[in-house]
Motif scaffolding. Structure first.
Motif, PDB file in Angstrom:
ATOM      1  N   CYS A  55       9.308  44.191  18.825  1.00 28.49           N
ATOM      2  CA  CYS A  55      10.083  45.380  19.300  1.00 28.49           C
ATOM      3  C   CYS A  55      10.451  45.997  19.480  1.00 28.49           C
ATOM      4  O   CYS A  55      11.590  47.228  19.065  1.00 28.49           O
ATOM      5  CB  CYS A  55      11.057  44.330  19.525  1.00 28.49           C
ATOM      6  SG  CYS A  55      11.071  43.246  21.457  1.00 28.49           S
ATOM      7  N   CYS A  85      12.769  49.152  21.467  1.00 26.58           N
ATOM      8  CA  CYS A  85      13.794  48.171  21.963  1.00 26.58           C
ATOM      9  C   CYS A  85      14.748  48.777  20.617  1.00 26.58           C
ATOM     10  O   CYS A  85      16.199  49.079  21.021  1.00 26.58           O
ATOM     11  CB  CYS A  85      13.935  46.921  22.160  1.00 26.58           C
ATOM     12  SG  CYS A  85      15.340  46.189  22.275  1.00 26.58           S
ATOM     13  N   CYS A 103      17.529  43.175  21.250  1.00 29.39           N
ATOM     14  CA  CYS A 103      16.585  43.325  21.815  1.00 29.39           C
ATOM     15  C   CYS A 103      16.268  41.721  22.023  1.00 29.39           C
ATOM     16  O   CYS A 103      15.659  41.075  22.397  1.00 29.39           O
ATOM     17  CB  CYS A 103      15.816  43.617  20.492  1.00 29.39           C
ATOM     18  SG  CYS A 103      16.048  45.903  20.785  1.00 29.39           S
TER      19      CYS A 103
END
Length: 173
Positions: free
Chosen positions: A25, A28, A101
């Motif tokens: 991620c 993100c 996230c």
């Protein structure tokens, strides 16, 4: 066998709700942190105010992955979904980017599949031997266009001209 199945069903939610691993991620995490920083700078504390900050930030992004994340969470006008609340409310409650996230990943796993492309390192490469497609790709990543370029040498000249201002710093490599 029945006990094994029950045990598996009990463990399954724990496996799916695990914390983010290193490198997961990345888009993100960085983008949500930018949202948090922009919200603090603007003094936005309520979700509606934070939503406006996020929409303005999404308009300024140049990176295609950050724009894609904005699309996924509904920060752009053309977004099909409006899930900004899953970002704005946690920001208003001072939740860290990592936790936000993790929540977004549960809602839409595609958010964590976004990865930044590796920076283009032209040091030591002969630009004149690169293909036109590669040169166009370099220019687009820099946010530049070659208007009036008809031949490869036009692209080469432009990349060589713009290289000093777009050269990655040593800490970016």
């Amino acid at each position: 066998m029945f006990a094994f199945t029950r045990l598996l069903l009990a463990i399954l939610p724990l496996i799916s709700s695990r914390a983010l691993r290193e490198g997961e991620c990345e888009v993100c995490l960085k983008t949500v942190q930018k949202f948090i920083d922009a919200s603090k700078a603007a003094g936005a504390k309520k979700p509606a105010q934070i939503e406006e900050v996020i929409k303005k930030a999404c308009l300024k992004f140049k990176d295609t992955k950050e724009k894609r994340l904005c699309y996924y969470i509904g920060g752009t006008d053309d977004a099909a979904t409006r899930t900004l609340g899953t970002v704005t409310k946690p920001i208003s409650h001072y939740m860290p980017a990592k936790k936000i996230c993790e929540k977004l990943k549960k809602k839409d796993p595609a958010i964590c599949e976004l990865r930044y492309e590796k920076p283009i390192d032209l040091t030591g490469r002969d630009i004149s031997k690169m293909r036109v497609k590669e040169l166009k790709n370099v220019l687009s990543k820099w946010g530049e266009k070659c208007n009036g370029c008809t031949e490869k040498r036009d692209y080469v000249k432009l990349v060589e001209k713009l290289w000093p201002e777009h050269a990655p710093k040593k800490d970016e490599l």
